[in-house]
Design a protein around this motif. Structure first.
Motif, PDB file in Angstrom:
ATOM      1  N   GLU A  23      31.653 -37.028 -29.498  1.00 32.56           N
ATOM      2  CA  GLU A  23      32.491 -37.454 -28.378  1.00 32.56           C
ATOM      3  C   GLU A  23      33.029 -36.218 -27.670  1.00 32.56           C
ATOM      4  O   GLU A  23      33.269 -35.186 -28.293  1.00 32.56           O
ATOM      5  CB  GLU A  23      33.638 -38.323 -28.867  1.00 32.56           C
ATOM      6  N   ASP A  28      32.805 -38.158 -18.951  1.00 29.72           N
ATOM      7  CA  ASP A  28      32.882 -39.020 -17.768  1.00 29.72           C
ATOM      8  C   ASP A  28      33.140 -38.228 -16.490  1.00 29.72           C
ATOM      9  O   ASP A  28      32.560 -38.510 -15.444  1.00 29.72           O
ATOM     10  CB  ASP A  28      33.972 -40.083 -17.939  1.00 29.72           C
ATOM     11  N   ASP A  31      29.913 -36.493 -15.381  1.00 33.95           N
ATOM     12  CA  ASP A  31      28.746 -37.357 -15.238  1.00 33.95           C
ATOM     13  C   ASP A  31      28.255 -37.289 -13.787  1.00 33.95           C
ATOM     14  O   ASP A  31      28.996 -37.566 -12.851  1.00 33.95           O
ATOM     15  CB  ASP A  31      29.132 -38.797 -15.598  1.00 33.95           C
ATOM     16  N   ARG A  34      28.827 -40.386 -11.595  1.00 36.57           N
ATOM     17  CA  ARG A  34      30.176 -40.937 -11.529  1.00 36.57           C
ATOM     18  C   ARG A  34      30.522 -41.343 -10.093  1.00 36.57           C
ATOM     19  O   ARG A  34      29.999 -40.792  -9.130  1.00 36.57           O
ATOM     20  CB  ARG A  34      31.195 -39.931 -12.039  1.00 36.57           C
ATOM     21  N   ARG A  37      37.270 -41.805  -8.490  1.00 32.41           N
ATOM     22  CA  ARG A  37      38.374 -42.605  -9.004  1.00 32.41           C
ATOM     23  C   ARG A  37      39.528 -42.538  -8.019  1.00 32.41           C
ATOM     24  O   ARG A  37      39.603 -41.657  -7.199  1.00 32.41           O
ATOM     25  CB  ARG A  37      38.839 -42.060 -10.347  1.00 32.41           C
TER      26      ARG A  37
END
Length: 152
Positions: A23, A28, A31, A34, A37
């Protein structure tokens, strides 16, 4: 600009962890697929702003007669836009004003004596040589014609 060491290090760690199946908190964010946001309206406005730089191809240009030694200007030459630098001896050096990365019109940076692309940050010397990308080559040489070669 100027964050290559930081992002390169983070990117290396992300790739290592992906290969090893670990992990990683940064996966993210880094990425390639993506989506933005938060405020997507701001993201869309930024994209429109970047595309707007391409509109500079239909505007006029600066006047070469006003170009002092050691300065540069973007001038219209027929259908082309040229990045013209007048060296300290008064000789004009013409390059295409088209950034080879994405096609935006470069701008003269008086403080740094460089041609800078407003779209993605490529920079070129006064003589059109590549300083840093994302462009991979310098600005192509262009001809002004004999009438434009005399110092102003």
């Amino acid at each position: 600009m100027g964050n290559g060491l930081t992002h390169g290090t983070i990117g290396g760690r992300v790739i290592r962890d992906l290969i090893l199946g670990r992990e990683n908190a940064w996966v993210d964010l880094y990425d390639a697929n993506r989506l933005p946001r938060g405020n997507r309206l701001e993201w869309i406005k930024e994209g429109i702003s970047a595309a707007g730089h391409l509109g500079e191809w239909v505007t006029g240009g600066d006047d070469l007669s006003d170009l002092a030694p050691g300065e540069g200007a973007v001038v219209r030459h027929g259908l082309k836009k040229l990045a013209v630098y007048r060296d300290d001896q008064g000789t004009l050096h013409a390059r295409t004003a088209r950034c080879p990365h994405f096609g935006c019109v470069v701008h003269w940076n008086t403080g740094e004596k460089s041609w800078d692309c407003p779209c993605h940050g490529s920079r070129f010397t006064a003589f059109g040589e590549l300083l840093h990308g994302p462009a991979r080559v310098g600005l192509a040489v262009e001809e002004l014609g004999q009438d434009a070669q005399s110092p102003g």
